[in-house]
Design an enzyme around this catalytic site. Structure first.
Site, mmCIF file in Angstrom:
data_model
loop_
_atom_site.group_PDB
_atom_site.id
_atom_site.type_symbol
_atom_site.label_atom_id
_atom_site.label_comp_id
_atom_site.label_asym_id
_atom_site.label_seq_id
_atom_site.Cartn_x
_atom_site.Cartn_y
_atom_site.Cartn_z
ATOM 1 N N HIS A 17 0.702 -1.277 -0.002
ATOM 2 C CA HIS A 17 0.023 -0.061 -0.159
ATOM 3 C C HIS A 17 0.889 1.164 -0.140
ATOM 4 O O HIS A 17 0.623 2.170 -0.819
ATOM 5 C CB HIS A 17 -0.732 0.009 1.234
ATOM 6 C CG HIS A 17 -2.037 -0.871 1.162
ATOM 7 N ND1 HIS A 17 -2.325 -1.873 2.219
ATOM 8 C CD2 HIS A 17 -2.885 -1.183 0.333
ATOM 9 C CE1 HIS A 17 -3.086 -2.640 1.943
ATOM 10 N NE2 HIS A 17 -3.655 -2.220 0.855
ATOM 11 N N LYS A 41 -17.473 -7.358 7.097
ATOM 12 C CA LYS A 41 -16.237 -8.290 6.798
ATOM 13 C C LYS A 41 -15.423 -8.634 7.878
ATOM 14 O O LYS A 41 -14.295 -9.180 7.634
ATOM 15 C CB LYS A 41 -15.171 -7.220 5.620
ATOM 16 C CG LYS A 41 -15.597 -7.325 4.258
ATOM 17 C CD LYS A 41 -14.835 -6.615 3.390
ATOM 18 C CE LYS A 41 -13.664 -7.525 2.606
ATOM 19 N NZ LYS A 41 -12.857 -6.770 1.897
ATOM 20 N N ARG A 94 -1.083 -5.796 -8.372
ATOM 21 C CA ARG A 94 0.192 -6.435 -8.222
ATOM 22 C C ARG A 94 0.612 -7.347 -9.119
ATOM 23 O O ARG A 94 1.980 -7.749 -9.624
ATOM 24 C CB ARG A 94 0.040 -7.140 -6.825
ATOM 25 C CG ARG A 94 -0.092 -6.272 -5.718
ATOM 26 C CD ARG A 94 -0.618 -7.032 -4.524
ATOM 27 N NE ARG A 94 -2.008 -7.315 -4.847
ATOM 28 C CZ ARG A 94 -2.886 -7.848 -3.828
ATOM 29 N NH1 ARG A 94 -2.514 -8.202 -2.738
ATOM 30 N NH2 ARG A 94 -4.207 -8.224 -4.257
ATOM 31 N N SER A 132 -3.228 -7.922 2.274
ATOM 32 C CA SER A 132 -3.386 -7.737 3.957
ATOM 33 C C SER A 132 -3.609 -9.082 4.114
ATOM 34 O O SER A 132 -3.610 -9.650 5.502
ATOM 35 C CB SER A 132 -4.360 -6.850 4.060
ATOM 36 O OG SER A 132 -4.144 -5.659 3.585
HETATM 37 O O1 PNS Z 1 -8.572 -3.065 -0.352
HETATM 38 P P1 PNS Z 1 -9.666 -3.872 -1.094
HETATM 39 O O2 PNS Z 1 -10.677 -4.819 -0.165
HETATM 40 O O3 PNS Z 1 -9.364 -4.485 -2.194
HETATM 41 O O4 PNS Z 1 -10.818 -2.553 -1.493
HETATM 42 C C1 PNS Z 1 -12.016 -2.979 -2.015
HETATM 43 C C2 PNS Z 1 -12.723 -1.500 -2.141
HETATM 44 C C3 PNS Z 1 -13.067 -1.112 -0.808
HETATM 45 C C4 PNS Z 1 -12.055 -0.822 -2.962
HETATM 46 C C5 PNS Z 1 -14.184 -2.155 -2.847
HETATM 47 O O5 PNS Z 1 -14.550 -3.264 -2.138
HETATM 48 C C6 PNS Z 1 -15.209 -0.864 -2.822
HETATM 49 O O6 PNS Z 1 -14.828 0.218 -3.642
HETATM 50 N N1 PNS Z 1 -16.188 -0.964 -1.888
HETATM 51 C C7 PNS Z 1 -17.348 -0.064 -1.810
HETATM 52 C C8 PNS Z 1 -18.393 -0.231 -2.037
HETATM 53 C C9 PNS Z 1 -18.507 -0.063 -3.758
HETATM 54 O O7 PNS Z 1 -18.224 1.149 -4.033
HETATM 55 N N2 PNS Z 1 -18.817 -1.023 -4.576
HETATM 56 C C10 PNS Z 1 -18.863 -1.102 -5.882
HETATM 57 C C11 PNS Z 1 -17.559 -0.879 -6.658
HETATM 58 S S1 PNS Z 1 -17.505 -1.874 -8.023
#
Ligand code: PNS
Length: 165
Positions: A17, A41, A94, A132
């Protein structure tokens, strides 16, 4: 003013990150590290703990003159971007295996709000396997994660896992 958000779970933040944050800084005037508040989660760290940890490790990144803010959000990422007057979403890739999920998310976000553009930054290959989830799993099973997460994060994980709930 070029403002972007870097959304994620950051449970916990890793050196991967930090690498993406550092790479994004020269591209924008302001970056908001946006931590998703998603209690469903069952994260290891509360959203406040994740915000604090990121603030504490930010001095590890080399920064020119980009403003960096840390904030949390619930709901849609594009809504948070809009509310923050950000025009871009930064995500790290990645390996090829990340691409399919990231592409789906980016296209959905574009459909939800065509004014917010997603930009992908490639993480250093050194962190290509660092997530993570993997860090938590290896740490909990007694494996070595030094060099892959900041020392402070390792300390917080040690404290968290030795404290009875
Ligand atoms: O670190 P992560 O868990 O890969 O992050 C994922 C994240 C937080 C970017 C994604 O789950 C997200 O944007 N969640 C918020 C809900 C949302 O907007 N969903 C639609 C996106 S397609």
């Amino acid at each position: 003013m070029r403002r972007a958000i870097f959304p994620g779970s950051f449970d916990p933040p890793t050196n991967g990150h930090l690498d993406i944050i550092e790479r994004s800084l020269p591209l924008f005037d302001e970056i908001i590290i946006a931590i998703l508040n998603n209690p469903d989660k069952h994260p290891l760290f509360t959203v406040e703990e994740r915000c604090d940890m990121i603030r504490e490790i930010l001095p590890l990144v080399k920064n020119g003159k980009c403003e960096i803010r840390v904030d949390s959000f619930s709901g849609l990422t594009v809504d948070f971007a809009k509310k923050s007057n950000a025009t871009a979403i930064v995500r790290g890739i990645r390996a090829v295996s990340d691409y399919e999920y990231e592409l789906r998310m980016a296209l959905m976000n574009r459909r939800l709000d065509p004014e917010v553009e997603t930009g992908f930054l490639m993480a250093d290959e050194e962190y290509s396997y660092v997530s993570s989830t993997l860090m938590k799993q290896v740490f909990m099973l007694g494996g070595r994660v030094a060099g892959l997460i900041p020392e402070l994060v390792e300390k917080r994980m040690r404290e968290k896992l030795s404290t009875p709930e």
